[in-house]
Scaffold this motif. Sequence first.
Motif, PDB file in Angstrom:
ATOM      1  N   ARG A 113       0.174  -3.948  -4.060  1.00 23.49           N
ATOM      2  CA  ARG A 113      -0.359  -5.442  -4.301  1.00 23.49           C
ATOM      3  C   ARG A 113      -1.729  -5.264  -3.637  1.00 23.49           C
ATOM      4  O   ARG A 113      -1.906  -5.494  -2.599  1.00 23.49           O
ATOM      5  CB  ARG A 113       0.739  -6.300  -3.771  1.00 23.49           C
ATOM      6  N   ILE A 122      -0.954  -6.766  -9.137  1.00 21.61           N
ATOM      7  CA  ILE A 122      -0.079  -5.727  -9.019  1.00 21.61           C
ATOM      8  C   ILE A 122      -0.044  -4.673  -9.833  1.00 21.61           C
ATOM      9  O   ILE A 122      -0.440  -4.908 -11.229  1.00 21.61           O
ATOM     10  CB  ILE A 122       1.262  -6.406  -9.329  1.00 21.61           C
ATOM     11  N   SER A 150       4.029  -7.172   0.838  1.00 23.26           N
ATOM     12  CA  SER A 150       2.725  -7.043   1.661  1.00 23.26           C
ATOM     13  C   SER A 150       1.477  -6.667   0.569  1.00 23.26           C
ATOM     14  O   SER A 150       1.764  -6.036  -0.332  1.00 23.26           O
ATOM     15  CB  SER A 150       2.919  -5.958   2.704  1.00 23.26           C
ATOM     16  N   THR A 151       0.577  -7.017   1.189  1.00 27.73           N
ATOM     17  CA  THR A 151      -0.686  -6.693   0.280  1.00 27.73           C
ATOM     18  C   THR A 151      -1.694  -5.617   1.082  1.00 27.73           C
ATOM     19  O   THR A 151      -1.727  -5.482   2.137  1.00 27.73           O
ATOM     20  CB  THR A 151      -1.721  -8.107   0.136  1.00 27.73           C
ATOM     21  N   PHE A 182      -5.228  -7.250  -2.829  1.00 30.79           N
ATOM     22  CA  PHE A 182      -5.703  -8.518  -2.306  1.00 30.79           C
ATOM     23  C   PHE A 182      -7.222  -8.456  -2.244  1.00 30.79           C
ATOM     24  O   PHE A 182      -7.657  -7.805  -1.438  1.00 30.79           O
ATOM     25  CB  PHE A 182      -4.966  -9.040  -1.227  1.00 30.79           C
ATOM     26  N   ILE A 194      -0.064 -16.049  -4.398  1.00 29.53           N
ATOM     27  CA  ILE A 194      -0.548 -16.093  -2.952  1.00 29.53           C
ATOM     28  C   ILE A 194       0.110 -17.108  -2.105  1.00 29.53           C
ATOM     29  O   ILE A 194       0.045 -18.335  -2.316  1.00 29.53           O
ATOM     30  CB  ILE A 194      -2.144 -16.469  -2.923  1.00 29.53           C
ATOM     31  N   SER A 201      -5.818  -4.122   1.224  1.00 23.97           N
ATOM     32  CA  SER A 201      -7.301  -4.665   0.841  1.00 23.97           C
ATOM     33  C   SER A 201      -7.918  -3.456   0.141  1.00 23.97           C
ATOM     34  O   SER A 201      -7.284  -2.427   0.107  1.00 23.97           O
ATOM     35  CB  SER A 201      -8.101  -5.013   2.180  1.00 23.97           C
ATOM     36  N   ILE A 258      -4.001 -11.746  -5.932  1.00 19.04           N
ATOM     37  CA  ILE A 258      -3.127 -10.428  -5.686  1.00 19.04           C
ATOM     38  C   ILE A 258      -2.786 -10.022  -6.910  1.00 19.04           C
ATOM     39  O   ILE A 258      -2.205 -10.554  -7.934  1.00 19.04           O
ATOM     40  CB  ILE A 258      -2.061 -10.798  -4.803  1.00 19.04           C
TER      41      ILE A 258
END
Length: 161
Positions: free
Chosen positions: A48, A99, A31-32, A50, A117, A34, A97
């Motif tokens: 992660r 990391i 899962s990302t 985004f 992505i 924001s 994305i």
Amino acid sequence: MTSLYLRWGGLLIVAVGLSVLTYNHYQQHLSTVSPHQMKEQAPRQEIRLFGMVRGGTLEGKVKAGDATFELMGNDTSVTVHYQGPPPDNLRELKTLILIGKWNPSDNIFEARDIGLITNYGFVIGAYLIGLIPLAIFLFAMSRRVGLLYEEIKESKLYQEE
């Protein structure tokens, strides 16, 4: 017929268990977040992130894998320092994305890698559209075979007139 329902009930329980484990894996590793969520939560573990690289902010030795830029979310941006393998897709106005870890003392996200992505909604939808009708078909066919087996077993043997 009871064994048929027990077998399919067990299969359904295994499928639900596998779904729960898959969802947990997604939440922990795929899962990302924001930039806005990251600033609110200030996570200590690796995440992660985004967002999109803001135009005009990409600086450093991009080809060597050492760059500084701003990553925009919907309403917030965050400064990112990328140190990792030489990226193929790090450029301005590109959605990425990243990391890495958030450094709250410097207000910098320290990225070590760039992730892929993927559209998980499409992948899950494709599996469901393919597997649910298949499971319904197999259940109906195994039920019919069980009923036919019982009917044949209870019928009389062929006798000549």
